[in-house]
Design an enzyme around this catalytic site. Structure first.
Site, PDB file in Angstrom:
ATOM      1  N   HIS A   1     -22.643 -14.204  -9.079  1.00 40.84           N
ATOM      2  CA  HIS A   1     -21.249 -14.378  -9.466  1.00 40.84           C
ATOM      3  C   HIS A   1     -21.117 -15.288 -10.683  1.00 40.84           C
ATOM      4  CE1 HIS A   1     -20.312 -12.332  -5.749  1.00 40.84           C
ATOM      5  NE2 HIS A   1     -19.077 -12.220  -6.184  1.00 40.84           N
TER       6      HIS A   1
ATOM      7  N   LYS B   1      -1.865   1.754   7.399  1.00 43.89           N
ATOM      8  CA  LYS B   1      -1.750   0.572   6.538  1.00 43.89           C
ATOM      9  C   LYS B   1      -1.722  -0.750   7.287  1.00 43.89           C
ATOM     10  CE  LYS B   1       0.467   3.286   2.922  1.00 43.89           C
ATOM     11  NZ  LYS B   1       1.668   3.567   2.136  1.00 43.89           N
TER      12      LYS B   1
ATOM     13  N   ASP C   1      -3.425   6.078  -2.118  1.00 48.44           N
ATOM     14  CA  ASP C   1      -2.432   5.085  -1.721  1.00 48.44           C
ATOM     15  C   ASP C   1      -3.184   3.794  -1.401  1.00 48.44           C
ATOM     16  OD1 ASP C   1      -0.389   3.567  -0.612  1.00 48.44           O
ATOM     17  OD2 ASP C   1       0.567   5.318   0.295  1.00 48.44           O
TER      18      ASP C   1
END
Lengths: 413, 413, 413, 413
Positions: free
Chosen positions: A404, A239, A313
């Site tokens: 976008h 992480k 996760d």
């Protein structure tokens, strides 16, 4: 208000301390009996929170996961967060584990993201599909040991080599699935970082290998000269983003590649292989100048969207997104494109993989349950390749902003 | 099956090409008219997917967000992903923008995470609360320009300085909220990376500043010697980890700190200031040895959980988690602890912030809507400080593995 | 044996402590009166050392620099080290400061190095020469201040902004040449790194700006809430490699580039622009995978050789070698090549620049004395470009090993 | 003017091309017959250069190394550069290879450097000396191979594992001293970086292992599916700074440490263990914020000074200076200090080690010739530890600037 089991070592004092008069002002979150996972207790906690914060939590309460099933995944539950879910595909993969056409679930609130991945997937599928290979499949945890001086630290690395079988036995006694591959030692001054490398099957495995390594460390402290140790050091880069991730060993190392004919690059991606490579060259220099770890366009986007959808996760997006995208013009003028993910963390058992929508999304990919983690890794890599092509092409062709504008606008409220 | 508007430039060809006989085998995701956001069309798309993949998507369909509200946030919608939501608190904050006691929503499937943050929050609150300050509030986008040679590139940096007002006018003509602060140039050989720095108010702002910068770039290509440019270069480190993030400029730079009396460290965290500092020292060396960018324990955990709960762009966890945790023993033997987030990306308007559970969670924090982004940034920083204390203490005291054993176990199925 | 002046604060105790009986076994290096720079004292010290270590130091003694001139450059002098010196050229430069044809002195013991640079120089000269530009010319030193809490640290950054004129006056009162440009603050928790940025003229300037900043810091500690400070923090990246070096500010930021016709690439470099670019692409990925800071072939070689020859501080090779080489094929099929050195540390006054061979080498380049540092920076950049071309070509063409076999062999003893 | 042997492949064309009329303006450096190493030819070249550049090179000519001995170390020789040489000591070392008291030669022009190292050495010696250990002794070279697609690249890593013995035989056939330890493969897309790891004895070894690896690569291209390869990729981090250096494998990994009693820290270093550790903590955060690779005070200073003195390849200071310094307060209040050099490149045979002053300096340390490289590595590490103590103490005590004022001033000219 709360009933605590004797195992709640880490919170007990915090709550006990609450009995002192001075702390009466502190209103703890109601935990209820048995930790409060029963439906009515979750509801009561939500109501308590609505009162505390003077707001309504109707959507939070519109949760279809049975609250008792959340035990082990969350504490103080009040419901569920909903993240819009779209689907992109078809994505044809010729992997070792993933073979066939896939429709990939993506949970996100960033407009254009699903469309961007879809465009890449259609292009790849029309080009004949993506090949994908798994090079490494490990996880690791890295306790750190402290010694009297550099000599003892130096000798410890030999001690670890000499006693590997014993420590393997200790570690593996705690787990059915985890296998201790090896322990690499890194001495810095009078401390030694011990890199415990495991195979963890289809599970994420951090809890599994933390427990196994703790067992081995207890043996070590009894039999070596280590004065003390910390069970985690961050060296594993779980992480977090780091240079060592590029060498693999934190999760699955997977590669995906595809040859895309020149005319498909033009019709589907609105650019040329040469433009894509020029764009690669320029932005590589820019990312290098920013000292970015790795090089890619939007790994984090695809990973976050798949991880939320598939019950992974999500914090592991940080290590998993350290990787490399490559574009090349072949001798015939076609495009060879690839992605390399040295440290992808995915699981198909344990964690959030069995819960409600996550389970359904894994089933959508044929990846639910044991034996499917390598397949999931290959699908993730192929998906990211689609995203790299589409974003890279949008930048190379100058259409990025327009895309976008088209897809990233919310409706007027 | 699909009705395309003329603006869907990037997908048109992909779908048109589908009319060729050889492509009959490719089954595109049904887009339906008007992009298919109506409730019945979302439902039909989900059913189509269930048939394609031979699975049930009941939980995915149990979505309480009105599907039309998802327009601009997702394409090809099929419902929503649910992520278990818990709450941690109380967290007392004495910030510039956030003041009072907060209960923080955390969406995760990692057992022990909520409990870990809660423990830190209770400790901090009992210690008198967290102070927090915002040092910088910017976002950036970094197009790259290519020139004939290094001399033209060199002169371009002066051109940009000389014409800043014009480019500011061009850029700001496209947006009500974005303000162009400055443009920094980085010359590498014959290319120049132009760092467009904006204030974006309470929005994430990437779409806003991409559009504004595109406008400025068009002016530049007409008035300078730039041969061509790419609208993005990755130098901004949006959704990636890099060294430059540590200097700020990508989002909000925020600091949170607290003095924790020695006895609270013992009763609530089961360790001492000295042990925590020794642990900091050891694991700092370990993370340094892994070439980690920044140094912290579990920023990514708290960020991912808050970002999912509060409708943030979850991929921004990657840049936001690059930061620094510090623990020190004061002269009186107490603990001074702090977190520094140089590049935190949070928003309270736009993106997914108005949708269902996200809106409710922002309201829970008093952070919904305009003017609240700085407050949210301070709450995030204070929350992360709680997580650092709790995880650091668990490692320092040796309780880390036991805590995960207690809270991280799923019930038997 | 020694005569100490009262200023020798840092060694006094070490030597005084030598009077204790237990320390009789420790034989200190003879310092002699007035620090022992007189020719006979240098000779006596060398003889003493020959006796202590039982070896002959004849070459060390064959030093043509008058020993008294070494004062301020070395302590405990015993003579000089000799490093073989070669010359490479001609190198045609069209810089802003360096204009004309140069022959560059290179001190090294690595066979093939001079030949390699010479090949690149001849190629560049035949191609019409190198253009070079200086983008930035600063040096910096970064003390760190510690505060009571994050609030005081936060307020300090404003204090610095508000009081810049006063601190500038304090700092510049200590130096004739240094000019304080600005002070940038980086807050991390309750500490603040203050980046003092100076213009230092033609000098290396570290001693100059250390003294100036020390003066400013004394004022700061008297007028701010800073509890204490350290005069250096390493943030400046003096003599170390770091990501921030890529953004410049540590020394001179200089770029050099050249267009090389396709046929010269073939005849002089034995390769093609396409091969060079392919090699660039491959090795860029490899260096990225190793997490190298910057990207280049052999900056360190040319820098070390020129720095030794020209009396520069050789340890500055570490920061100066962080830079970027680029190769591109132009539309016409020629090669555009460039080098970017964001943090080059060179001087033409002070340090070792006035001593014997160094002075002669600087004169050889027309770079001795005041006003010449920018010129030297451009020559260094052009020289490095020659080395990049030659080494890149040797790798691209497969001749690298053969070249080292030819030139890198010592004669039999 | 020149006579070229047929081996001078890389320069021939450059010089031949010089016969064209347009190139008459280019004056090449005279190479003379047999490359011009004879004393009179070196002298003639120097005179030619004096005329070309209108300067005197008397000091350059005052070279005591016989010019013929320079063959293999330099091309186009014109004499030697002289760098002031001082000596620091005594330094008591209790290593595995280095045992006893040493006086260390340091070549530099930075005033205070020798005194700074001397102070640390005296302190360490009085504290009972330095222990030092070698953990790893390897060198590496990393060619890169390109394949048709990611599948072939993936299979290549297995091919390398399967054929290690053959490639070892090929590689070791070219060298008496080099031993191929192993080959690690890193796949990125469709390319594979092959890390050839060698033991190179007492030599630097780059030429040795480049030749050996080239031989193995020829075999590989004949027997594998590799389409082409480049003999170097930069992944090895030779002469560059990178994250992977921290894991060792580029040269010698060596650690040195010492326990220094509290009172010696006070009397000799003018500070306390606590102050040193506080300084370590602060400057660690600062260097981390600058994204420095590794952490230390002045490794580069000591390395450059020893490398010049001892005939090492000075450009290797860049990789060698990536390392870690640590300071800790022990339970008794004393100081434990250590340095870790994961990638130190030193040699006692080959390169410049046999030349004049370098040979004498190596003899001064008892490190000349075969079998001495590990000893030299330990002496270097112990020397660097002395420098870290002295500089760290100067910063911690606030004496840094005063010390440079005292020793870093040149005499008036």
């Amino acid at each position: 208000m709360n009933e605590l089991t004797e195992l709640e070592v880490e919170d007990e004092s915090a709550r006990d301390a609450g009995s002192a008069p001075a702390d009466n002002t502190i209103e703890l979150v109601p935990r209820f009996k048995d930790q409060g996972y029963a439906a009515d207790l979750v509801s009561r906690r939500r109501q308590w929170l609505e009162e505390q914060t003077d707001c309504r939590l109707d959507h939070v309460g519109a949760c279809s996961i049975p609250s008792e099933r959340m035990r082990g995944n969350i504490e103080n539950p009040i419901g569920a967060s909903q993240v819009p879910l779209g689907v992109a595909g078809p994505l044809l993969i010729n992997g070792e584990h993933a073979q066939g056409t896939f429709y990939v679930p993506l949970a996100t609130t960033e407009g254009v993201l699903v469309r961007s991945y879809e465009r890449g997937m259609v292009t790849l599928t029309r080009a004949g599909g993506v090949v994908s290979r798994l090079a490494l499949d490990e996880n690791r945890i890295c306790p750190v040991f402290v010694f009297e001086d550099v000599v003892e630290a130096h000798e410890f690395t030999q001690f670890i080599k000499d006693n590997l079988p014993v420590m393997r036995a200790e570690a593996e006694a705690t787990t059915r699935h985890g296998k201790l591959i090896d322990i690499d030692c890194h001495q810095i001054g009078r401390e030694v970082i011990a890199n415990f490398r495991y195979f963890t099957g289809d599970a994420h495995g951090m809890n599994m290998i933390a427990k196994a390594t703790d067992q081995a460390c207890k043996w070590i402290t009894q039999h070596s000269r280590a004065r003390h140790f910390y069970s985690l050091s961050g060296y594993s880069s779980e992480k977090r983003a780091s240079g060592v991730l590029l060498s693999g060993g934190k999760g699955k190392q997977v590669t995906a590649g595809a040859l895309i004919p020149r005319n498909l690059v033009r019709t589907h991606l609105h650019t040329t292989p040469e433009q894509l490579c020029d764009m690669w060259h320029r932005t590589m220099i820019a990312q290098l100048s920013a000292n970015v770890v790795g090089y890619n366009g939007q790994f984090a986007n695809g990973l976050a969207a798949m991880f939320i959808a598939c019950g992974q996760d999500v914090a592991n997006v940080v290590n998993s997104s350290v990787g490399v995208t490559d574009f090349e013009v072949t001798e015939r003028g076609d495009l060879y494109s690839s992605v390399t993910l040295p440290s992808l963390t995915v699981a198909t058992v344990g964690g959030g993989t069995a819960l409600g929508t996550a389970r359904e999304c894994l089933e959508m990919l044929g990846c639910a349950g044991a034996g499917q983690a390598p397949k999931l890794a290959e699908i993730v890599a192929a998906t990211l390749l689609a995203g790299e092509l589409s974003m890279g092409a949008a930048i190379a062709s100058g259409e990025y902003v327009a895309a976008h504008e088209t897809y990233g606008r919310n409706p007027p409220e």
